[in-house]
Design a protein around this motif. Structure first.
Motif, PDB file in Angstrom:
ATOM      1  N   TYR A 143       0.830  -1.201   0.000  1.00  0.00           N
ATOM      2  CA  TYR A 143       0.000   0.000   0.000  1.00  0.00           C
ATOM      3  C   TYR A 143       0.869   1.257   0.000  1.00  0.00           C
ATOM      4  CZ  TYR A 143      -3.425   3.498   1.249  1.00  0.00           C
ATOM      5  OH  TYR A 143      -4.222   4.616   1.238  1.00  0.00           O
ATOM      6  N   GLY A 144       0.605   2.126  -0.968  1.00  0.00           N
ATOM      7  CA  GLY A 144       1.335   3.383  -1.080  1.00  0.00           C
ATOM      8  C   GLY A 144       2.518   3.351  -2.020  1.00  0.00           C
ATOM      9  N   LEU A 145       2.989   2.134  -2.381  1.00  0.00           N
ATOM     10  CA  LEU A 145       4.134   2.025  -3.282  1.00  0.00           C
ATOM     11  C   LEU A 145       3.793   1.312  -4.587  1.00  0.00           C
ATOM     12  CD1 LEU A 145       7.086   1.061  -0.865  1.00  0.00           C
ATOM     13  CD2 LEU A 145       6.463   3.335  -1.719  1.00  0.00           C
ATOM     14  N   LEU A 163       8.663  10.578   0.887  1.00  0.00           N
ATOM     15  CA  LEU A 163       9.084   9.318   1.483  1.00  0.00           C
ATOM     16  C   LEU A 163       9.892   9.583   2.747  1.00  0.00           C
ATOM     17  CD1 LEU A 163      10.277   7.506  -1.764  1.00  0.00           C
ATOM     18  CD2 LEU A 163       8.043   7.283  -0.649  1.00  0.00           C
ATOM     19  N   ALA A 164       9.889   8.601   3.637  1.00  0.00           N
ATOM     20  CA  ALA A 164      10.625   8.763   4.886  1.00  0.00           C
ATOM     21  C   ALA A 164      12.069   8.311   4.796  1.00  0.00           C
ATOM     22  CB  ALA A 164       9.919   8.002   6.008  1.00  0.00           C
ATOM     23  N   ASP A 168      12.810   3.349   1.051  1.00  0.00           N
ATOM     24  CA  ASP A 168      11.479   3.446   0.456  1.00  0.00           C
ATOM     25  C   ASP A 168      11.575   3.829  -1.015  1.00  0.00           C
ATOM     26  OD1 ASP A 168      10.338   2.878   2.921  1.00  0.00           O
ATOM     27  OD2 ASP A 168      10.223   4.996   3.494  1.00  0.00           O
ATOM     28  N   ARG A 169      12.543   4.670  -1.340  1.00  0.00           N
ATOM     29  CA  ARG A 169      12.746   5.040  -2.746  1.00  0.00           C
ATOM     30  C   ARG A 169      13.177   3.821  -3.570  1.00  0.00           C
ATOM     31  NH1 ARG A 169      14.558  10.216  -4.869  1.00  0.00           N
ATOM     32  NH2 ARG A 169      15.550  10.743  -2.894  1.00  0.00           N
ATOM     33  N   ILE A 170      14.044   2.996  -2.978  1.00  0.00           N
ATOM     34  CA  ILE A 170      14.481   1.783  -3.676  1.00  0.00           C
ATOM     35  C   ILE A 170      13.302   0.837  -3.889  1.00  0.00           C
ATOM     36  CG2 ILE A 170      15.948  -0.269  -3.480  1.00  0.00           C
ATOM     37  CD1 ILE A 170      17.944   1.507  -1.922  1.00  0.00           C
ATOM     38  N   ARG A 171      12.481   0.667  -2.861  1.00  0.00           N
ATOM     39  CA  ARG A 171      11.307  -0.204  -2.979  1.00  0.00           C
ATOM     40  C   ARG A 171      10.330   0.355  -4.009  1.00  0.00           C
ATOM     41  NH1 ARG A 171       9.017  -0.493   2.807  1.00  0.00           N
ATOM     42  NH2 ARG A 171       7.728  -2.207   2.007  1.00  0.00           N
ATOM     43  N   LEU A 180       9.257   7.111  -9.761  1.00  0.00           N
ATOM     44  CA  LEU A 180      10.516   7.568  -9.160  1.00  0.00           C
ATOM     45  C   LEU A 180      10.828   9.041  -9.413  1.00  0.00           C
ATOM     46  CD1 LEU A 180      13.138   4.683  -9.508  1.00  0.00           C
ATOM     47  CD2 LEU A 180      12.324   5.791  -7.423  1.00  0.00           C
ATOM     48  N   PRO A 181      10.558   9.592 -10.606  1.00  0.00           N
ATOM     49  CA  PRO A 181      10.896  11.003 -10.825  1.00  0.00           C
ATOM     50  C   PRO A 181      10.198  11.980  -9.891  1.00  0.00           C
ATOM     51  CG  PRO A 181      10.554   9.891 -12.925  1.00  0.00           C
ATOM     52  CD  PRO A 181      10.105   8.942 -11.859  1.00  0.00           C
ATOM     53  N   VAL A 182       9.074  11.583  -9.277  1.00  0.00           N
ATOM     54  CA  VAL A 182       8.358  12.518  -8.402  1.00  0.00           C
ATOM     55  C   VAL A 182       8.565  12.169  -6.930  1.00  0.00           C
ATOM     56  CG1 VAL A 182       6.642  13.021 -10.162  1.00  0.00           C
ATOM     57  CG2 VAL A 182       6.167  11.223  -8.489  1.00  0.00           C
TER      58      VAL A 182
END
Length: 415
Positions: A143-145, A163-164, A168-171, A180-182
């Protein structure tokens, strides 16, 4: 990163009325829409909205988006004295930016949206209602990704995803690479609040009625039939019966969905016997961070609160359902694999003592480090993101994270 939607993607919008233009005292330069789905997401959303405090140029308007857990939202917005417009008006009104901590209905808005996580990291795999073209149920995603939360008609819905953690960016890159760009890592406001509250532990313990020498056991339940409360209601009575009052103080904290779904009257009624047995219940209107900091032991399920307990040195035991809905790569899955589970047939006092003996600070510190890769910086980074999106210069630097107010327990009348 662009936070502006192409004109072709905007649906026609009308100016916000409510006599603001005619009667306004402040010279409003930007309007922000705060999209509230649930009380839980509203609490997280306020962490971002409050970063606009002290700037009279920005008018914040709230709206309630459709959600199965809308119960309590109207009362919440009334309590904070917010300017509220109905969803039917919000989707056709021109704003400069929207903020949300959930995803339902965001594609209907004609405004760039910044989305925050509504809890600690991204832990649960669930399915959005209605699969592709409304056929059945979509596959389970984090959820959320996952794409079903972020993409509509081939387009990424949020203009920015806050993102925290860098993990989380990798996931996100694995699950929805087109988003990813945003994405932007800004940290976690609750992580920063807990960290700022740690020096005030003695104050929080007094507020919860813990006497010197007592160990405080905090029992945390999320909502639903698979929660601790849903699966092991009898655990509360067992704790009260097996833990000597002179040695232990038992405090329970419930997810806001539990309060809103069942009513405060029902919960007070259900807990009346436990209250007479010495079990305290944290009010739904209280801040929760202080209770986490105060705890010597946390008995939790798959809700976010136990994750923040990894920051405090508390010994953690787990309960509730099996972990089939957790993303195996999430911080919660790691915590649930590390922390011992409550066993029904064993002495609870011995289980608490065993958890203390087996506690390894480094293991919990590793999990805590996954909650934010920008510790202490949520306010400054999120504020910069918002003002950049609004194309305004921020008037002053944000204040450092504040410690939580002392927790308040439910009063049941004279003993």
């Amino acid at each position: 990163m662009s936070l502006l939607m192409p004109d072709a993607d905007r649906r026609p919008a009308v100016p916000l009325r409510l006599d603001v233009e005619r009667w306004a005292t402040f010279r409003i330069r930007r309007r922000v829409l705060a999209v509230v789905h649930t009380v839980t997401s509203a609490q997280r959303l306020l962490e971002a909205v409050r970063l606009l405090e002290g700037d009279p140029r920005i008018q914040t308007v709230f709206t309630m988006a459709n959600d199965v857990f809308n119960d309590g939202v109207e009362r919440f917005l009334e309590n904070i004295r917010a300017l509220v417009v109905p969803w039917s008006q919000a989707v056709h009104t021109r704003f400069d930016l929207a903020l949300a901590a959930s995803h339902g209905g965001l594609h209907e808005l004609s405004v760039p949206v910044v989305v925050l996580p509504h809890g600690a990291s991204y832990n649960k795999r669930i399915s959005a209602p209605g699969g592709p073209r409304g056929r059945g149920t979509a596959a389970r995603e984090v959820y959320g990704l996952g794409r079903q939360w972020l993409v509509r008609d081939g387009m990424v819905v949020p203009a920015a995803i806050a993102l925290a953690h860098e993990q989380d960016r990798i996931r996100l890159g694995r699950l929805c690479p087109e988003a990813l760009p945003v994405a932007e890592v800004v940290g976690d406001p609750c992580h920063d609040r807990v960290a700022a509250s740690l020096p005030h532990r003695a104050q929080y313990r007094r507020a919860l009625g813990a006497r010197p020498g007592q160990e405080l056991v905090l029992v945390c339940s999320t909502w639903g039939p698979d929660s601790l409360l849903g699966r092991q209601w009898d655990l509360l009575a067992r704790l009260a019966a097996e833990l000597p009052r002179e040695e232990f103080r038992i405090v329970v904290m419930l997810h806001s969905h539990v309060w809103n779904a069942h009513s405060e009257w029902h919960i007070r009624s259900a807990f009346a016997g436990l209250a007479r047995a010495g079990v305290a219940l944290v009010s739904q209107h209280a801040e929760w961070a202080g209770a986490v900091v105060a705890a010597d032991h946390i008995v939790g399920d798959h809700g976010s609160v136990a994750l923040y307990g990894t920051m405090t040195g508390a010994r953690i035991l787990t309960a509730g359902s099996p972990d089939t809905d957790l993303d195996p790569g999430s911080p919660m899955a790691e915590l649930r694999a590390l922390a011992p589970r409550i066993h029904r047939g064993r002495s609870l006092r011995r289980q608490l003592r065993g958890t203390s003996a087996a506690y390894r600070a480094a293991d919990y510190a590793r999990i805590a480090s996954r909650l934010s890769s920008e510790p202490g910086r949520f306010a400054s980074l999120m504020r910069a993101l918002i003002y950049r999106a609004l194309r305004l210069r921020a008037p002053s630097a944000p204040t450092p994270p504040e410690h939580a107010a002392p927790p308040v327990t439910v009063r049941y009348g004279a003993p």
